[in-house]
Motif scaffolding. Sequence first.
Motif: not given
Length: 407
Positions: A119-134, A174-187
């Motif tokens: 995530g450190q590589y995403v510029p602070n001024d980025w305004q496009g779609r952002l998906l982050i898979d933790l 910050r992300a439009d969507t943050t993804l996790l590998v399971s519903e338990a991790e998401a919760e």
Amino acid sequence: MSGEILFLAHRVPFPPDRGDKIRSHHVLKALADIAPVHVGCLAETHADMAAARFLEEIASTWCMPRRSKPLPLAGMEALLRCEPVSFAAFRSRKLSDWVRNLLESRKVGAIFVFSGQMGQYVPNDWQGRLLIDLVDVDSAKFEAYGEAGSGPRALIDVREGRLLKAEEARLAQRADTTLLVSEAEAELLRERTNETSNIRALRNGIDCALFDPGTVAPEPVLTQDGPHYVFTGQMDYAPNVDAVTRMACEIMPEVRRTLAAAQFHIVGRGPTREVRSLHGVNGTSVIGEVPDTRPWLAGADVVVAPLRIARGVQNKVLEAMAMARPVAVSPDAASGIHAAENVQLLVARDNAAFVAGLLRLAQEPDAARKLGQEARKFVLETMSWPAMLADLPRLLGVDEEPSLNAA
């Protein structure tokens, strides 16, 4: 979203031969089917550098600097900057410059970040779609390490967990969507960040054509006297080290009281000194890295995963299930798979339950065979990679009307 996709990963997603690379590999392939994709990642070994030929085949452009910063140096840098050690360890000026230049020169409509330290590589001024898979809630994992450990290492793990928790909250906000590998991790992440609307599960899949027991011959050593129990995984990873130590030193002695010829095989790259010391202990053999784990899975009487600390979905468990093997796991290792206990997966809640389950499977071969058959049926019907990733275009906003957040 309109335009191209930037995919950032902490490791090169080729070959798909370990947990994180398997997930990133299939995600990258799915993204490349949606739009032209640019790949920024880091290499660690000569084998990683050789994987550049795969990037050339799938990516419009790519950048893969070699990660060579010694861990002690990364630790010192992290202390000075009050940041997680993993941030310092995966920081590259070359990659950062490449990302900035790419975003200035190409029409990138979305960034897909694989693993929080990227995530450190995403510029602070980025305004496009952002998906982050933790993938997993890493902060919780380091907190667990700290609670279970002692001395300076425990303090380091507690610090890492605290700082990662803050970063996970920042990324989720910050992300439009943050993804996790399971519903338990998401919760779990929802609870720890107070974010609810944009956090969801994207479960791991399995390549059932590759992991097909009908196409793989068993490893010859596993056709001799047994039963044979197999564990596969990266063997310098602390939870795996703990799991095989538990199996060799706590579970195998009790199993061998009844099954004197029982053997336990540890298969995976990078075995630590602690793991190597288990060779010969209670019928244990440390195999180390192999070119293909499938023959070991194919020949196993039972594949075991007695993990005491596990986050998300364990690929090693899915692979064994796809190979139609009986699988005995701890509750943590079963998390996120949603298989039916004692029908598709044997879940053992303590050492005594592991011993009882392994003895029963040895004494009831028809039941063991049925468990394996039901396991493969389960993953075939519910956990193919195309099914798991079918929602990616929607998450990227493909064919949506431009929004205020669009580039």
